[in-house]
Every structure is written in C-alpha cells, then in structure tokens.
Design an enzyme around this catalytic site. Structure first.
Site, PDB file in Angstrom:
ATOM      1  N   LEU A 165      -0.823  12.964   0.509  1.00 45.87           N
ATOM      2  CA  LEU A 165       0.140  13.050   1.604  1.00 45.87           C
ATOM      3  C   LEU A 165       1.110  11.879   1.609  1.00 45.87           C
ATOM      4  O   LEU A 165       2.265  12.019   2.004  1.00 45.87           O
ATOM      5  CB  LEU A 165      -0.587  13.103   2.956  1.00 45.87           C
ATOM      6  CG  LEU A 165      -1.347  14.393   3.287  1.00 45.87           C
ATOM      7  CD1 LEU A 165      -2.084  14.235   4.608  1.00 45.87           C
ATOM      8  CD2 LEU A 165      -0.393  15.581   3.343  1.00 45.87           C
ATOM      9  N   GLY A 166       0.625  10.717   1.208  1.00 42.61           N
ATOM     10  CA  GLY A 166       1.490   9.536   1.213  1.00 42.61           C
ATOM     11  C   GLY A 166       0.837   8.369   0.509  1.00 42.61           C
ATOM     12  O   GLY A 166      -0.380   8.353   0.263  1.00 42.61           O
TER      13      GLY A 166
ATOM     14  N   PHE B  52      -0.993  -0.441   1.367  1.00 42.46           N
ATOM     15  CA  PHE B  52      -2.396  -0.677   1.668  1.00 42.46           C
ATOM     16  C   PHE B  52      -3.311   0.435   1.171  1.00 42.46           C
ATOM     17  O   PHE B  52      -4.521   0.367   1.354  1.00 42.46           O
ATOM     18  CB  PHE B  52      -2.593  -0.859   3.172  1.00 42.46           C
ATOM     19  CG  PHE B  52      -2.034  -2.152   3.681  1.00 42.46           C
ATOM     20  CD1 PHE B  52      -2.819  -3.291   3.723  1.00 42.46           C
ATOM     21  CD2 PHE B  52      -0.732  -2.234   4.093  1.00 42.46           C
ATOM     22  CE1 PHE B  52      -2.308  -4.493   4.186  1.00 42.46           C
ATOM     23  CE2 PHE B  52      -0.211  -3.433   4.559  1.00 42.46           C
ATOM     24  CZ  PHE B  52      -0.995  -4.565   4.603  1.00 42.46           C
ATOM     25  N   GLY B  53      -2.759   1.469   0.566  1.00 43.96           N
ATOM     26  CA  GLY B  53      -3.616   2.527   0.062  1.00 43.96           C
ATOM     27  C   GLY B  53      -2.921   3.868  -0.009  1.00 43.96           C
ATOM     28  O   GLY B  53      -1.690   3.959  -0.030  1.00 43.96           O
TER      29      GLY B  53
ATOM     30  N   LYS C 176      -7.852   8.586   4.563  1.00 38.47           N
ATOM     31  CA  LYS C 176      -7.051   7.398   4.303  1.00 38.47           C
ATOM     32  C   LYS C 176      -7.894   6.410   3.516  1.00 38.47           C
ATOM     33  O   LYS C 176      -8.913   5.907   4.000  1.00 38.47           O
ATOM     34  CB  LYS C 176      -6.572   6.780   5.617  1.00 38.47           C
ATOM     35  CG  LYS C 176      -5.593   7.673   6.362  1.00 38.47           C
ATOM     36  CD  LYS C 176      -5.018   6.991   7.577  1.00 38.47           C
ATOM     37  CE  LYS C 176      -3.996   7.899   8.251  1.00 38.47           C
ATOM     38  NZ  LYS C 176      -3.383   7.252   9.431  1.00 38.47           N
TER      39      LYS C 176
ATOM     40  N   ASP D 227       3.607   0.288  14.184  1.00 37.31           N
ATOM     41  CA  ASP D 227       4.438   1.007  13.200  1.00 37.31           C
ATOM     42  C   ASP D 227       4.946   2.336  13.772  1.00 37.31           C
ATOM     43  O   ASP D 227       4.843   3.381  13.124  1.00 37.31           O
ATOM     44  CB  ASP D 227       3.641   1.247  11.914  1.00 37.31           C
ATOM     45  CG  ASP D 227       4.554   1.536  10.718  1.00 37.31           C
ATOM     46  OD1 ASP D 227       5.772   1.257  10.817  1.00 37.31           O
ATOM     47  OD2 ASP D 227       4.063   2.045   9.699  1.00 37.31           O
TER      48      ASP D 227
END
Length: 352
Positions: free
Chosen positions: A41-42, A46-47, A66, A164
C-alpha cells in the site's frame, strides 16, 4: 515481545528484494501462518505498509500490516525500541475505540522488525478525491473541519498528537462516508528517538510532512497546536487544490499566501489563517478554540439575518438615546448587531 532477534534491519540497505512480506505478495503462503499478503500500500522512511487478508477469521477480512524497521545497533537499543513500540501500540489500541480511527487488531515483533495489524478502511483518500473530483466549496470544508476537530478533541483528551495530518492520511469510508484518520506518527517518532543515526539524526528523526508540519515540529517539539496547523493546511488544500509547497509565502510576515487562490468569506478565512499561523502564540492552541470560533462565525450571520436591515427612524433613535420609553432587549440586541456590523465593514481586514 522478544527483546532481541539478532536480525537488525538497516533501512539504508533495506530493499524490497530482501523483504519477506514483499516476496509473499500475491502468493498463497501465509505470514505467521495467518496473513495472506496481497500487495504493497505504501512505503516510507520507517517501513512498508501491506494490504493483507486474515486467513484465520471467517470471510478472510482485509487488514493492514505496517512493518516498522527501526535502525538499531545493539541489543539494548532494540529492547528499548520494543518497549516504546509496545507502549505506543497500547495507546493506538485505546484510540481505536473511536469510529474514525482504525482499530488495532494485533502487534508483535519478529526478526528485528516491528508489526502493527490494523483495520482496513475501504475508501478514497482526500488527496485522491480532490485530484479526481476537484476542489471543495467553503460549506464542504466547514463540514469537514467540524468533523476533524471532534477527532482532534478526542486525541487531545487522550493526550495524543497525531503529527502527520494531511490529505493522504484522511480516508473517506466507502461504506458510510465518514472521514477516518490513519497513519499516526507517534509510533514512528518514539522509535526514531532511540534509533542511532550519527550523521543525519535530526533530519531522519523528523516525523511529519513538508508543508503540512509547522516550524516547531521541525525542531522535534510538536504540541497539540501542531495538529491544528496541519489541519488548517489540509483545509487550504481542499479549497485550492494546491499543496503548501506550491503556495507562496508573504515576504514580510512569512505566512502562507492562499487567499488569492480561492473565494471564501472573510470570517472563515480569518479562522483558517489563525490555524496556520507560524507563531504558536498567534495560532489556535486547542481544538475547542477552533470549534468555538466556528460556532461564533456561524451564529452571528444567522442572528443578524433574523432582524430587520432597514435603518431606524429618527423618532425611534431619539427615544432609545434619551430613554423616554422602554426598549426591549431584542431591540437593543438588534441595534448592537447593526452597529457592530457597520464598524466591522470599516476595518481594513474586513475589506481584504
């Protein structure tokens, strides 16, 4: 959670070819004998975020995995990272009881990496919504702002700063149209604080997005007002279709120049402008402050429209001034509102 697995991830050498979950995308293999990885997905500093199915539950519902990859160099720092991760994960689990925040389903550590399993929200980000359907009207942005302020108020009550907020992290749920706030930066920031990066520490440890993050966040000192700034910038994006980095800054004040790109009422523009003030002292401090300002901005026109707009005759004005007869409180309020509006029109900012 295990303290240290020995396989320490280094994002500078990290790539998809060596990522187990990336290699499992589209295959029938199950991660941890439970999750079928569908696609990426993205990907960020950071990961990586994956879309997956939970094969152990009826119907194989979708979920989001995640994978956080902190840069650590010893067993001690890894143990510290795991402890902070667990603390922040528990906070996310608590926040997930809100209908507009994704529910945390699971969290664990494995092979030097940390994992969050969250509810998948089917829908479209506001960023994509604007790109496909165009900018929003003032009424639409006001409705959006009211909805998001309630979420920020909930975070404020739980002493959480998102860090964010931006159109890409706001999803309109396809099922019921509600706006869902995703991708909390608090977990990333906690991990960044303990990760070792001797050369570019300040740059790497920053959590947020250029343009949407206020000055104090770049100094690694976010406050509740930082989320208000980011929300204000998101409103400007919805109104103009332009990201903050595409807008100019005022040469004298340094404030973002956005008014010439959109036609909104002066009262609403003043609220947005105060949300995105560079100085914390001039900015709204709490979500409730913005809510109150919006309520005042909405109620005053409604009240004045209920009253006659015709000028008072001389005889009536004389009676009011000399107090020769009784004047009701409603009439006095009408007079005060008309005088206030007349003075407001004379101010330079009211004509801006």
């Amino acid at each position: 959670m295990n303290c240290f697995s020995g396989n320490i991830a280094n994002l500078q050498q990290y790539n998809l070819q060596h990522n187990q979950l990336a290699q499992m995308c589209g295959s029938k293999d199950l991660f941890r004998d439970r999750y079928r990885i569908l696609r990426i997905l993205g990907r960020g500093g950071f990961g990586i975020t994956f879309l997956a199915q939970d094969a152990m539950l009826p119907g194989n519902p979708l979920c989001v995995i995640k994978q956080l990859c902190p840069k650590v160099a010893s067993a001690k720092t890894w143990q510290n990272a795991c402890q902070r991760f667990e603390k922040e994960a528990k906070t996310l689990a608590k926040l997930g009881s809100h209908s507009q925040i994704p529910m945390l389903l699971n969290y664990f550590e494995g092979d030097g990496e940390l994992y969050l399993i969250q509810e998948y929200v089917r829908g479209c980000t506001l960023s994509r919504e604007v790109k496909q359907g165009g900018t929003k009207t003032e009424a639409e942005v006001k409705q959006f702002l009211r909805e998001l302020l309630l979420i920020l108020q909930y975070l404020y009550q739980n002493q959480v700063i998102h860090r964010d907020i931006k159109p890409q992290n706001l999803v309109r749920c396809a099922d019921d149209g509600r706006i869902v706030l995703i991708d909390f930066g608090a977990v990333k920031e906690q991990l960044a604080d303990i990760c070792i990066n001797s050369v570019h520490q300040a740059q790497t440890n920053f959590v947020g997005t250029m343009g949407f993050a206020p000055p104090e966040q770049f100094s690694l000192r976010p406050v509740y007002g930082s989320d208000i700034y980011a929300l204000g910038m998101t409103c400007i994006y919805l109104l103009t279709g332009k990201s903050p980095v595409e807008l100019e800054n005022d040469g004298q004040t340094g404030e973002i120049s956005w008014r010439n790109h959109v036609n909104v009422s002066n009262s609403f523009a003043r609220i947005i402008s105060k949300m995105v003030k560079m100085s914390l002292d001039e900015r709204f401090q709490k979500p409730q402050d913005v809510i109150k300002a919006l309520n005042v901005e909405t109620e005053l026109p409604n009240l004045s429209n209920c009253l006659t707009s015709k000028p008072l005759n001389t005889r009536y004005e004389t009676k009011v001034e000399t107090s020769e007869s009784y004047v009701s409180s409603v009439a006095r309020t009408a007079i005060a509102i008309r005088e206030w509006k007349a003075k407001l029109k004379q101010r330079p900012e009211a004509r801006g």
